[in-house]
Scaffold this active site. Structure first.
Site, mmCIF file in Angstrom:
data_model
loop_
_atom_site.group_PDB
_atom_site.id
_atom_site.type_symbol
_atom_site.label_atom_id
_atom_site.label_comp_id
_atom_site.label_asym_id
_atom_site.label_seq_id
_atom_site.Cartn_x
_atom_site.Cartn_y
_atom_site.Cartn_z
ATOM 1 N N HIS A 193 -12.509 18.408 -44.367
ATOM 2 C CA HIS A 193 -11.593 19.552 -44.387
ATOM 3 C C HIS A 193 -10.361 19.203 -45.216
ATOM 4 O O HIS A 193 -10.142 18.036 -45.567
ATOM 5 C CB HIS A 193 -11.182 19.977 -42.967
ATOM 6 C CG HIS A 193 -10.556 18.889 -42.149
ATOM 7 N ND1 HIS A 193 -9.302 18.390 -42.395
ATOM 8 C CD2 HIS A 193 -11.016 18.197 -41.073
ATOM 9 C CE1 HIS A 193 -9.004 17.453 -41.516
ATOM 10 N NE2 HIS A 193 -10.036 17.311 -40.710
ATOM 11 N N ASP A 227 -12.461 16.267 -29.771
ATOM 12 C CA ASP A 227 -11.125 16.695 -30.187
ATOM 13 C C ASP A 227 -11.209 17.231 -31.607
ATOM 14 O O ASP A 227 -11.383 16.469 -32.560
ATOM 15 C CB ASP A 227 -10.143 15.523 -30.121
ATOM 16 C CG ASP A 227 -9.979 14.995 -28.706
ATOM 17 O OD1 ASP A 227 -9.901 15.814 -27.786
ATOM 18 O OD2 ASP A 227 -9.951 13.758 -28.545
ATOM 19 N N LEU A 228 -11.093 18.527 -31.750
ATOM 20 C CA LEU A 228 -11.333 19.198 -33.028
ATOM 21 C C LEU A 228 -10.483 18.604 -34.146
ATOM 22 O O LEU A 228 -9.253 18.540 -34.036
ATOM 23 C CB LEU A 228 -11.046 20.697 -32.888
ATOM 24 C CG LEU A 228 -11.291 21.555 -34.124
ATOM 25 C CD1 LEU A 228 -12.761 21.531 -34.510
ATOM 26 C CD2 LEU A 228 -10.822 22.983 -33.887
ATOM 27 N N ASP A 229 -11.153 18.173 -35.229
ATOM 28 C CA ASP A 229 -10.508 17.659 -36.436
ATOM 29 C C ASP A 229 -9.623 16.439 -36.167
ATOM 30 O O ASP A 229 -8.703 16.153 -36.932
ATOM 31 C CB ASP A 229 -9.679 18.755 -37.128
ATOM 32 C CG ASP A 229 -10.550 19.859 -37.690
ATOM 33 O OD1 ASP A 229 -11.703 19.573 -38.046
ATOM 34 O OD2 ASP A 229 -10.083 21.013 -37.753
ATOM 35 N N GLU A 230 -9.880 15.715 -35.082
ATOM 36 C CA GLU A 230 -9.065 14.547 -34.752
ATOM 37 C C GLU A 230 -9.906 13.282 -34.617
ATOM 38 O O GLU A 230 -9.443 12.277 -34.080
ATOM 39 C CB GLU A 230 -8.269 14.793 -33.467
ATOM 40 C CG GLU A 230 -7.224 15.897 -33.594
ATOM 41 C CD GLU A 230 -6.376 16.053 -32.353
ATOM 42 O OE1 GLU A 230 -6.388 15.132 -31.510
ATOM 43 O OE2 GLU A 230 -5.702 17.078 -32.220
#
Length: 285
Positions: A193, A227-230
């Site tokens: 992303h 944990d979204l995008d982490e």
């Protein structure tokens, strides 16, 4: 036969000597070695990491090496992975409508640049079926709506299992994976992303960035976690931009970065060069 040994353990004297001696005793020759200590060397809590690439010429079969290494691993409290470097990882690519990351990975795979065993491409849109078919790769179209998401994820998991997939690459697959889905492939789903997060969340991040006059854009590839995008970051890159560039130009620059960063991360995983340590990674050269 070329093998890769990845290990981690509490930092202590004698680890390098023990692993080198083990390989020598089993008829191996070390081709490449790299190591890292996370923390202060020799202090409590410091963790030693090592990656060894070696050729095996003795009588011990690759499949028996881990058992043979078990006493050494136990003596130093090691976590160990052993990989046959000559066997590519069975991989799936997941994509939506945006083509840039998918097309780039297909090209790199077809040219032999990415050493992966590409088993299937899965998409929630039919747009790329023709190109994927032309490349000789199975294409599975599984549309999804908010109401059908659990059923669609079950179908995706079934398709991955059918094709024997071990690594999943999200090439701009614009769906949030559930915790249940991710639990089937822990640290084996790579996502890409833009690097504005946590700023500019949601649609049109480059328009938001343009409106704020950003001077630096980037891309991040990481392992997908609950944990979204982490998840632990594998690769990143940035590029300087100026006030002269419009939204379309910023978007194009961002997509270029995304393709390069995703390919870099995928290659590192395929070559067994990534060790996960808590919320971060050690990426060997």
């Amino acid at each position: 036969m070329s093998s890769v040994l990845l290990l981690s353990c509490p930092d202590q004297p004698g680890v390098v000597a023990a692993t080198a001696q083990f390989i020598a005793d089993h008829g191996g020759t070390i081709i490449h070695a790299e190591q890292h200590v996370d923390g202060v060397v020799g202090s409590a809590g410091a963790v030693f990491f090592q990656r060894l690439v070696f050729d095996l010429f003795g009588d011990t079969a690759h499949g028996d090496l881990l058992d043979a290494f078990a006493p050494t691993a136990a003596a130093f409290d090691m976590a160990v992975e052993l990989h046959d470097d000559t066997t590519p990882i069975p991989t799936a690519i997941m994509a939506s409508k945006q083509p840039h990351c998918l097309y780039d990975l297909l090209g790199r795979w077809k040219s032999g640049e990415l050493p992966m065993d590409l088993r299937v491409v899965i998409s929630n849109h039919p747009d790329h079926a023709g190109l994927v078919d032309h490349m000789g790769v199975p294409f599975v179209h599984l549309p999804v709506t908010p109401e059908t998401k659990p059923d669609q994820e079950a179908q995706v998991l079934a398709a991955l299992a059918e094709h024997g997939v071990e690594l999943v690459v999200m090439a701009r697959y614009m769906q949030i994976l559930s915790d249940h889905f991710i639990s089937h492939y822990p640290m084996r789903i790579i996502n890409i992303h833009h690097s504005f997060l946590p700023a500019f969340i949601g649609a049109n991040p480059y328009r938001q960035a343009h409106e704020r006059g950003v001077k630096l854009i980037g891309a991040t590839a990481h392992y997908a976690t609950a944990d979204l995008d982490e998840g632990p970051i594998i690769a990143q890159d940035t590029d300087h931009v100026s006030h002269r560039e419009n939204v379309s130009q910023l978007t194009a620059r961002g997509r270029d970065l995304e393709t390069v960063v995703l390919a870099r991360a995928v290659r590192a995983h395929l070559e067994h060069r990534v060790a996960v340590h808590g919320h971060k990674t050690i990426v060997y050269n």
